[in-house]
Design an enzyme around this catalytic site. Structure first.
Site, mmCIF file in Angstrom:
data_model
loop_
_atom_site.group_PDB
_atom_site.id
_atom_site.type_symbol
_atom_site.label_atom_id
_atom_site.label_comp_id
_atom_site.label_asym_id
_atom_site.label_seq_id
_atom_site.Cartn_x
_atom_site.Cartn_y
_atom_site.Cartn_z
ATOM 1 N N ASP A 1 0.801 -1.015 0.231
ATOM 2 C CA ASP A 1 -0.194 -0.241 0.107
ATOM 3 C C ASP A 1 0.938 1.395 -0.358
ATOM 4 O O ASP A 1 2.438 1.468 0.116
ATOM 5 C CB ASP A 1 -1.107 -0.150 1.360
ATOM 6 C CG ASP A 1 -2.310 0.197 0.936
ATOM 7 O OD1 ASP A 1 -2.813 1.111 0.558
ATOM 8 O OD2 ASP A 1 -3.593 0.315 1.781
ATOM 9 N N ASP B 1 -10.604 2.969 -3.153
ATOM 10 C CA ASP B 1 -11.029 1.684 -2.696
ATOM 11 C C ASP B 1 -12.307 1.717 -3.231
ATOM 12 O O ASP B 1 -13.370 2.422 -3.142
ATOM 13 C CB ASP B 1 -11.133 1.599 -1.497
ATOM 14 C CG ASP B 1 -10.052 1.497 -0.575
ATOM 15 O OD1 ASP B 1 -8.394 2.074 -1.575
ATOM 16 O OD2 ASP B 1 -9.618 1.328 0.420
HETATM 17 C C1 GLA Z 1 -6.076 0.895 1.986
HETATM 18 C C2 GLA Z 1 -6.465 -0.079 0.489
HETATM 19 C C3 GLA Z 1 -7.053 -0.898 0.690
HETATM 20 C C4 GLA Z 1 -6.892 -1.468 2.336
HETATM 21 C C5 GLA Z 1 -6.796 -0.509 3.588
HETATM 22 C C6 GLA Z 1 -6.608 -1.173 4.718
HETATM 23 O O1 GLA Z 1 -7.159 1.808 1.802
HETATM 24 O O2 GLA Z 1 -6.813 0.430 -0.967
HETATM 25 O O3 GLA Z 1 -7.167 -2.148 -0.129
HETATM 26 O O4 GLA Z 1 -6.027 -2.290 2.170
HETATM 27 O O5 GLA Z 1 -5.916 0.292 2.257
HETATM 28 O O6 GLA Z 1 -5.503 -0.343 5.942
#
Ligand code: GLA
Length: 418
Positions: free
Chosen positions: A162, A220
């Site tokens: 990430d 997301d």
């Molecule tokens: C980000 C990612 C998500 C998830 C969260 C976890 O938002 O894009 O897919 O992995 O972090 O904290």
């Protein structure tokens, strides 16, 4: 894998020696390319923990999920990964080695990996290119080699990396991702590398060259059909589709556009899917997501509670014919042939000259299915298989079909001789 080459160079003249060395380099180079090419040669399939558990992930429930995946036929259908997302970390030990949270994972990650490997499954894990992850846990910046080594020792098969708490510029992102990709390679274990910077720096242009096999293309997903104009954030299925559909030229075996998790079967329950307006979708909408993600060669990460799936969810996630479209060996992401305010039409070339066609009705009312194969450039004769009705249909029968609101119809066209 190690190769041992026994060769006596002493009796050769310098030209021959040079030629032999060049040939050997070429062979080894091709060999290592073939090795890296075989990693993620098809879109990954499995179950990812974030949407359902968020940070409350733990080994007991992950094992339950894996067992449910086996018993429900999901593993047999191809969903062989469990991807642990954020929240597993317990900091670092005295030697700065990453450790799992001892309460959530009392047996440790290696034991979980063994449990899965013994059942023919694989394990994915999560970290971040900064000091802390998105949810505020220990991450890998400046510990890339050490963490990659730890992941390899644990038997990890995939890393989602990430980009929270990291600088916004593209150069830093590229450097940090490349550093981890190289560390993973150095670890000696084939670990698929998933880049997750939410499409902000157009990773489709650089992620493969820094060592990623897949890259998220958007922020997301939330468990909803589409973001309302009044909502500041929280993308739905349709919003992600609009971005991801245009990126078909960047995808191929070992390099995939990742459209984020399937929300199929979540029905607005639990986890972060409830925030950002994640109120749930209808089964028709879930079926659309599954169809469209399959057409786009996106990884298929289920994120619902596999232990308690209803029949409608099972029918969607376990549609073998649709999965075959996602997993087609050519790995060609569907081309969006039409996209107006009411309809989207996708065409995906498949092995043996077959095609998959998907038609999405974006409107909030049913419309007649208008599908003109010649406009798609398909002049040959095809046998048409309706992949959701699971039957063959004629062109005449197709003309009589309606598409419900937010439904996606999906067909496999098989070339016939006459
Ligand atoms: C980000 C990612 C998500 C998830 C969260 C976890 O938002 O894009 O897919 O992995 O972090 O904290």
């Amino acid at each position: 894998m190690h190769i041992v080459i026994g060769l006596n160079l002493t009796n050769m003249n310098s030209f021959m020696k040079r030629t032999v060395i060049i040939l050997l380099c070429l062979i080894l180079n091709n060999f290592s390319q073939a090795q890296s090419g075989s990693i993620a040669s098809k879109p990954l399939m499995g179950w990812m923990s974030w949407n359902f558990f968020a940070e409350k992930v733990n080994e007991r429930e992950l094992k339950e999920m894996a067992t449910a995946m086996i018993n429900s036929g999901m593993v047999e259908a191809g969903y062989n990964y469990i991807f642990i997302d954020d929240g597993w970390q317990g900091g670092r030990d005295m030697k700065n080695n990453m450790i799992a949270d001892p309460v959530k994972f009392p047996s440790g990650i290696k034991a979980l990996a063994n449990f899965l490997h013994e059942r023919g499954m694989k394990l994915g894990i999560y970290s971040d290119a900064a000091q802390l992850t998105c949810a505020g846990y220990t991450a890998s910046l400046n510990f890339e080699e050490q963490d990659a080594k730890t992941f390899a020792e644990w038997g990890i098969d995939y890393l989602k990396y990430d980009y929270c708490n990291a600088p916004a510029d593209s150069n830093t992102a590229k450097q940090r991702y490349q550093k981890m990709a190289e560390a993973l390679k150095k670890s000696g274990r084939p670990i698929v590398f998933g880049i997750c910077e939410w499409g902000e720096r157009q990773p489709w242009n650089w992620a493969a060259s820094v060592g990623g096999q897949l890259w998220r293309t958007t922020h997301d997903i939330r468990d909803k059909w589409a973001k309302k104009p009044s909502e500041k954030w929280g993308l739905g299925i349709l919003d992600i589709l609009e971005t991801n559909a245009k990126l078909n030229e960047f995808a191929g075996p070992g390099r995939w556009n990742d459209a984020d998790m399937l929300v199929v079967g979540l029905y607005g329950k639990k986890g972060p899917s409830g925030d950002g307006g994640g109120i749930g979708c209808t089964d028709i909408e879930y079926q659309s997501q599954f169809s469209l993600w399959s057409m786009m060669c996106s990884p298929l990460y289920a994120s619902n509670d596999i232990r308690n799936m209803n029949e409608a969810t099972k029918l969607i996630l376990l549609n073998k014919e649709v999965i075959k479209i996602n997993q087609d060996p050519l790995g060609i992401q569907a081309i969006q042939k039409l996209n107006d305010s009411s309809v989207s039409i996708f065409l995906k070339p498949l092995v043996n000259g077959d095609y998959a066609v998907a038609v999405l009705n974006k409107l909030s009312r049913p419309i007649p299915l208008t599908l003109d194969f010649s406009k798609l450039g398909l002049e040959e004769n095809f046998q048409i298989q309706d992949l959701w009705e699971n039957k063959h249909v004629t062109k005449l029968e197709l003309k009589k079909q309606m598409i419900l609101s937010h439904q996606t119809k999906m067909f496999r066209l098989k070339k016939t001789k006459s």
